[in-house]
Design an enzyme around this catalytic site. Structure first.
Site, short mmCIF file in Angstrom:
data_model
loop_
_atom_site.label_atom_id
_atom_site.label_comp_id
_atom_site.label_asym_id
_atom_site.label_seq_id
_atom_site.Cartn_x
_atom_site.Cartn_y
_atom_site.Cartn_z
N HIS A 1 11.47 -3.24 -18.55
CA HIS A 1 12.52 -3.69 -19.46
C HIS A 1 13.75 -4.10 -18.67
O HIS A 1 14.11 -3.46 -17.69
CB HIS A 1 12.89 -2.59 -20.45
N ARG B 1 6.81 8.26 -0.58
CA ARG B 1 6.80 7.85 0.83
C ARG B 1 5.51 8.37 1.46
O ARG B 1 4.99 9.42 1.05
CB ARG B 1 8.03 8.34 1.57
N ARG C 1 1.09 11.24 5.27
CA ARG C 1 -0.06 11.41 6.16
C ARG C 1 -0.88 10.13 6.17
O ARG C 1 -0.93 9.42 5.17
CB ARG C 1 -0.96 12.55 5.69
N THR D 1 7.32 2.91 -5.74
CA THR D 1 8.19 1.73 -5.84
C THR D 1 7.88 0.67 -4.79
O THR D 1 8.37 -0.44 -4.89
CB THR D 1 9.67 2.14 -5.69
N ALA E 1 0.91 14.13 -7.20
CA ALA E 1 1.39 14.36 -8.56
C ALA E 1 2.90 14.16 -8.65
O ALA E 1 3.64 14.46 -7.72
CB ALA E 1 1.04 15.78 -8.99
#
Length: 184
Positions: free
Chosen positions: A89, A157, A160, A142, A137
């Site tokens: 949106h 981020r 591993r 992004t 989880a």
């Protein structure tokens, strides 16, 4: 589960989508259900597609919304309550209700073969998740996630990566080990 514009959605073989899921290819926003009180909005038109590969599984409450393209490759596993969208949106104005600002930031999403998407994950527009990646989880993805890696957090981020030569997981940031020792 529920679909919107099913002619724009394709499912491979042996796909299992759990209860309370919504798979929606949005061709128009707003739809006929939403009218601006002043009547001064213009509807946006889209040509979306959603593609599920073979043997994709989702336990429950998977939400996939496409305005352009969402591709989920073979063997992807989704835990519960995952949200994937290739648009969001609009929020360019603070003085107009967001529901009337249209859809912005539309960019394709791809989830690579064999990936595992954890509980309550959000995957935002323009993201590519490489093959065999794990998204922990409650993560908000992004940006792109490399193949054979684990990403966590909000924003997610990479923590591993799989080292095929050593046949083991390696920390992506050598400072992570130092931070772990300090926090114990």
């Amino acid at each position: 589960f529920e679909t919107g514009n099913p002619e724009r959605i394709s499912f491979g073989r042996d796909v299992k989508i759990g209860a309370n899921s919504v798979i929606k290819a949005t061709t128009r926003f707003p739809g006929s259900w939403l009218r601006h009180p002043d009547g001064d909005h213009v509807a946006q038109e889209f040509s979306p597609s959603i593609v599920f590969g073979d043997r994709v599984t989702a336990t429950w409450a998977l939400q996939v919304v496409a305005f352009q393209s969402v591709v989920i490759e073979d063997e992807v596993m989704f835990a519960g309550n995952v949200y994937v969208s290739d648009g969001q949106h609009g929020s360019s104005r603070g003085d107009v209700p967001y529901r009337y600002q249209g859809i912005e930031g539309v960019a394709p999403v791809r989830i690579g073969r064999g990936s595992w998407i954890g509980q309550n994950v959000v995957i935002l527009p323009g993201v590519t998740i490489g093959a065999n990646a794990v998204i922990g989880a409650n993560s908000v993805v992004t940006g792109d996630v490399p193949a054979n890696s684990v990403a966590v957090g909000a924003p997610a981020r990479t923590v591993r990566t799989w080292d095929a030569a050593a046949d083991e997981w390696r920390r992506s940031d050598p400072n992570d080990e130092k931070r772990e020792k300090v926090s114990r």
